[in-house]
Design a protein around this motif. Structure first.
Motif, mmCIF file in Angstrom:
data_model
loop_
_atom_site.group_PDB
_atom_site.id
_atom_site.type_symbol
_atom_site.label_atom_id
_atom_site.label_comp_id
_atom_site.label_asym_id
_atom_site.label_seq_id
_atom_site.Cartn_x
_atom_site.Cartn_y
_atom_site.Cartn_z
ATOM 1 N N LEU A 102 0.830 -1.185 0.000
ATOM 2 C CA LEU A 102 0.000 0.000 0.000
ATOM 3 C C LEU A 102 0.867 1.238 0.000
ATOM 4 N N ALA A 103 1.917 1.227 0.785
ATOM 5 C CA ALA A 103 2.824 2.359 0.852
ATOM 6 C C ALA A 103 3.473 2.581 -0.509
ATOM 7 N N PHE A 104 3.835 1.518 -1.173
ATOM 8 C CA PHE A 104 4.465 1.655 -2.469
ATOM 9 C C PHE A 104 3.503 2.214 -3.500
ATOM 10 N N VAL A 105 2.299 1.797 -3.418
ATOM 11 C CA VAL A 105 1.310 2.319 -4.349
ATOM 12 C C VAL A 105 1.195 3.814 -4.150
ATOM 13 N N LEU A 106 1.252 4.217 -2.929
ATOM 14 C CA LEU A 106 1.170 5.626 -2.610
ATOM 15 C C LEU A 106 2.383 6.390 -3.102
ATOM 16 N N ALA A 107 3.506 5.732 -3.207
ATOM 17 C CA ALA A 107 4.742 6.393 -3.604
ATOM 18 C C ALA A 107 4.639 7.017 -4.985
ATOM 19 N N ASP A 108 3.738 6.554 -5.811
ATOM 20 C CA ASP A 108 3.603 7.141 -7.138
ATOM 21 C C ASP A 108 2.133 7.404 -7.427
ATOM 22 N N HIS A 109 1.502 8.130 -6.544
ATOM 23 C CA HIS A 109 0.077 8.434 -6.648
ATOM 24 C C HIS A 109 -0.240 9.180 -7.944
ATOM 25 N N ASP A 110 0.725 9.942 -8.456
ATOM 26 C CA ASP A 110 0.491 10.697 -9.691
ATOM 27 C C ASP A 110 0.106 9.791 -10.849
ATOM 28 N N MET A 117 7.596 1.093 4.058
ATOM 29 C CA MET A 117 7.844 1.268 5.486
ATOM 30 C C MET A 117 7.006 2.421 6.030
ATOM 31 N N CYS A 118 6.848 3.462 5.249
ATOM 32 C CA CYS A 118 6.009 4.600 5.646
ATOM 33 C C CYS A 118 4.594 4.124 5.925
ATOM 34 N N PHE A 119 4.047 3.368 4.991
ATOM 35 C CA PHE A 119 2.668 2.941 5.181
ATOM 36 C C PHE A 119 2.539 1.956 6.328
ATOM 37 N N MET A 120 3.472 1.033 6.438
ATOM 38 C CA MET A 120 3.393 0.059 7.530
ATOM 39 C C MET A 120 3.477 0.754 8.878
#
Length: 153
Positions: free
Chosen positions: A11-19, A137-140
């Protein structure tokens, strides 16, 4: 618990490239199971040549900040379908995985925003493996309980 961590990292990774998430969320996403996670862990540990000591840490949801672990998590997120090096994270898929099979997902809720924030915050950090690791790690760290709950199924 491990599946939850993987889901949270995804989930955090998905967020990493929200654009770029609008490129992905039109594809139907199939929620992955604990068995899928076990398969992905074995595949990814072999792919990145993770030693036995690292593999044991991963099983305990411990992810050291090193190059092998960065690429291990990138691999896990790719296998879950959350992350593509060319496009970054798919926040929608991560959210659906966390919500679980058959659940309704509100992409304007707090969870979605947390995922998107982590993805955006870490979208420009170093190489693809580093982006995936730091966003995960941010999301976790922000949603560990949710991540752990999502993979206990």
């Amino acid at each position: 618990m491990k599946v939850l961590l993987v889901l949270l990292l995804g989930l955090a990774f998905v967020l990493a490239d929200h654009d770029h998430d609008h490129h992905h969320h039109h594809e139907p996403y199939v929620v992955k199971t604990h068995d899928d996670l076990v398969t992905y862990r074995t595949f990814c540990a072999d792919k990145v040549h993770a030693g036995e000591e690292l593999v044991e840490k991963y099983k305990k949801w411990q992810y050291p900040d090193d190059a092998v672990t960065h690429c291990y998590l990138e691999c896990i997120f790719q296998k879950f379908g959350f992350y593509e090096p060319e496009h970054g994270f798919d926040v929608h898929k991560i959210h659906v995985q966390l919500a679980g099979s058959g659940a309704q997902v509100n992409h304007s809720d707090e969870t979605h925003q947390k995922i998107a924030h982590c993805a955006e915050t870490h979208s420009k950090e170093g190489d693809s493996c580093s982006k995936a690791y730091h966003a995960g790690m941010c999301f976790m760290n922000a949603n560990l309980q949710l991540v752990q709950h999502s993979v206990q199924v």
